[in-house]
Scaffold this motif. Structure first.
Motif, PDB file in Angstrom:
ATOM      1  N   ALA A 151       0.875  -1.191   0.000  1.00  0.00           N
ATOM      2  CA  ALA A 151       0.000   0.000   0.000  1.00  0.00           C
ATOM      3  C   ALA A 151       0.902   1.228   0.000  1.00  0.00           C
ATOM      4  O   ALA A 151       1.605   1.493   0.978  1.00  0.00           O
ATOM      5  N   ASP A 152       0.894   1.943  -1.134  1.00  0.00           N
ATOM      6  CA  ASP A 152       1.859   3.038  -1.292  1.00  0.00           C
ATOM      7  C   ASP A 152       1.135   4.370  -1.447  1.00  0.00           C
ATOM      8  O   ASP A 152       0.472   4.608  -2.467  1.00  0.00           O
ATOM      9  N   GLU A 153       1.285   5.214  -0.436  1.00  0.00           N
ATOM     10  CA  GLU A 153       0.573   6.502  -0.484  1.00  0.00           C
ATOM     11  C   GLU A 153       1.200   7.427  -1.524  1.00  0.00           C
ATOM     12  O   GLU A 153       0.613   8.434  -1.906  1.00  0.00           O
ATOM     13  N   ARG A 182      -5.683  10.466  -1.177  1.00  0.00           N
ATOM     14  CA  ARG A 182      -5.522  11.047   0.172  1.00  0.00           C
ATOM     15  C   ARG A 182      -4.525  10.214   0.995  1.00  0.00           C
ATOM     16  O   ARG A 182      -4.308   9.024   0.707  1.00  0.00           O
ATOM     17  N   ILE A 183      -3.936  10.889   2.000  1.00  0.00           N
ATOM     18  CA  ILE A 183      -3.003  10.164   2.878  1.00  0.00           C
ATOM     19  C   ILE A 183      -3.818   9.559   4.020  1.00  0.00           C
ATOM     20  O   ILE A 183      -4.316  10.288   4.882  1.00  0.00           O
ATOM     21  N   LEU A 184      -3.993   8.277   3.999  1.00  0.00           N
ATOM     22  CA  LEU A 184      -4.814   7.615   5.028  1.00  0.00           C
ATOM     23  C   LEU A 184      -3.959   7.299   6.251  1.00  0.00           C
ATOM     24  O   LEU A 184      -2.761   7.035   6.134  1.00  0.00           O
ATOM     25  N   ALA A 237      -5.854   2.626   6.227  1.00  0.00           N
ATOM     26  CA  ALA A 237      -5.342   2.008   4.990  1.00  0.00           C
ATOM     27  C   ALA A 237      -5.408   0.488   5.090  1.00  0.00           C
ATOM     28  O   ALA A 237      -5.780  -0.194   4.130  1.00  0.00           O
ATOM     29  N   LEU A 263      -4.683   3.491  -2.675  1.00  0.00           N
ATOM     30  CA  LEU A 263      -6.046   3.461  -2.090  1.00  0.00           C
ATOM     31  C   LEU A 263      -6.684   4.831  -2.267  1.00  0.00           C
ATOM     32  O   LEU A 263      -7.524   5.249  -1.471  1.00  0.00           O
ATOM     33  N   GLY A 264      -6.193   5.580  -3.300  1.00  0.00           N
ATOM     34  CA  GLY A 264      -6.776   6.898  -3.559  1.00  0.00           C
ATOM     35  C   GLY A 264      -5.758   7.998  -3.300  1.00  0.00           C
ATOM     36  O   GLY A 264      -4.651   7.724  -2.809  1.00  0.00           O
ATOM     37  N   GLY A 304       5.404   6.191   7.595  1.00  0.00           N
ATOM     38  CA  GLY A 304       5.634   5.696   6.231  1.00  0.00           C
ATOM     39  C   GLY A 304       6.912   4.883   6.106  1.00  0.00           C
ATOM     40  O   GLY A 304       7.672   4.732   7.057  1.00  0.00           O
ATOM     41  N   GLY A 314       2.446   0.499   5.916  1.00  0.00           N
ATOM     42  CA  GLY A 314       3.536   1.125   6.672  1.00  0.00           C
ATOM     43  C   GLY A 314       3.070   1.710   8.000  1.00  0.00           C
ATOM     44  O   GLY A 314       1.889   1.715   8.294  1.00  0.00           O
ATOM     45  N   PRO A 315       4.021   2.264   8.761  1.00  0.00           N
ATOM     46  CA  PRO A 315       3.724   2.884  10.043  1.00  0.00           C
ATOM     47  C   PRO A 315       3.214   4.314   9.839  1.00  0.00           C
ATOM     48  O   PRO A 315       3.136   4.788   8.698  1.00  0.00           O
ATOM     49  N   GLU A 316       2.914   4.973  10.902  1.00  0.00           N
ATOM     50  CA  GLU A 316       2.421   6.352  10.783  1.00  0.00           C
ATOM     51  C   GLU A 316       3.411   7.196   9.972  1.00  0.00           C
ATOM     52  O   GLU A 316       3.023   8.050   9.204  1.00  0.00           O
TER      53      GLU A 316
END
Ligand code: SAM
Length: 236
Positions: free
Chosen positions: A164-166, A215-217, A222, A212-213, A192, A188-190
């Motif tokens: 899962a890559d923001e 926005r930074i979830l 996430a 996942l879109g 990243g 990842g952690p808070e």
């Protein structure tokens, strides 16, 4: 009022089962279970059984297991590899992973993981409670915490790894739709992942960066979102 459901350590079978401790308190004091009342039981391996209260004490009770109601569920082969988070959030993550049908929760330690001592017993208790509530007959396995590098080192080739890559990636549903039936989602952690970790993940053949879109979830958001997407296109 729905029939109470309890997880008991395996093995379950026809015959009497003694319930004590907090579970007895829940049945006797909260659910007011009386002799003759039904209680559903599951042990994580043999499906769901019907128990009927045959003796009710102040601190314990006996349930007569009379029949098996359901076979053990087929658990979709999805691992959730997530960096542990602060206490409340990692509890929430474990509970959602169970409700959403995850087979295995792998606490994955990354450079920016900020967590005090991870209490695995507490996480397992949250997953058992979630299984009792959501009707699962299997509780997700809870792996020992593992460093990201170790987790990636011997990655099984047939298991898809959805990272899962923001920073962006393939839309998650599209990537997951045609992927392998054995899969893992990496969150990842808070703070990243750092560049070295991103490179290490990309080094795994089976790894796909998914978005996942825009926005930074939060990491727990996430995790739940990614598992829900996979279940909606792959699991059942
Ligand atoms: N780099 C982030 C930032 O700028 O705040 C910190 C990481 S984010 C809070 C926590 C984790 O959630 C990320 O490592 C990633 O795994 C996942 N994540 C967050 N938003 C995402 C998105 N839009 N798509 C995919 N993964 C996401």
């Amino acid at each position: 009022q729905s029939t109470p459901r309890l997880f008991v350590e395996a093995p379950l079978g026809i015959g009497p089962v003694r319930i004590e401790g907090p579970q007895a308190h829940y049945l006797v004091s909260v659910m007011r279970t009386k002799v003759g009342d039904p209680v559903k039981l599951f042990d994580g391996v043999s499906g769901e059984w019907l128990g009927v209260a045959s003796a009710v004490g102040k601190r314990d009770l006996i349930l007569d297991v009379t029949e098996r109601l359901r076979e053990a569920e087929v658990v979709p082969d999805l691992w959730l590899c997530a960096a542990p988070l602060k206490k409340g959030r990692v509890d929430w993550l474990a509970e959602k992973a169970c409700e959403l049908g995850v087979a295995r929760l792998v606490p994955t330690l990354t450079r920016r993981t900020v967590v005090d001592k991870l209490n695995l017993d507490r996480l397992r208790a949250h997953m058992i409670e979630a299984a009792e509530q959501c009707g699962r007959t299997a509780v997700p396995e809870l792996a020992e915490p593992v460093k990201l590098a170790a987790l990636l080192r011997d990655w099984p080739g047939e298991r898809a790894l959805y990272f899962a890559d923001e920073a962006g990636g393939v839309p998650a549903a599209a990537a997951m739709r045609d992927g392998s039936a054995s899969a893992a989602i990496l969150i990842g952690p808070e703070g990243g992942f750092d560049e070295e970790e991103r490179a290490a993940v990309r080094g795994v053949t089976a790894a796909v960066g998914v978005s996942l879109g825009p926005r930074i979830l939060r990491a727990d958001t996430a995790a739940a979102a990614a598992v829900a997407v996979w279940m909606s296109v792959r699991g059942d």
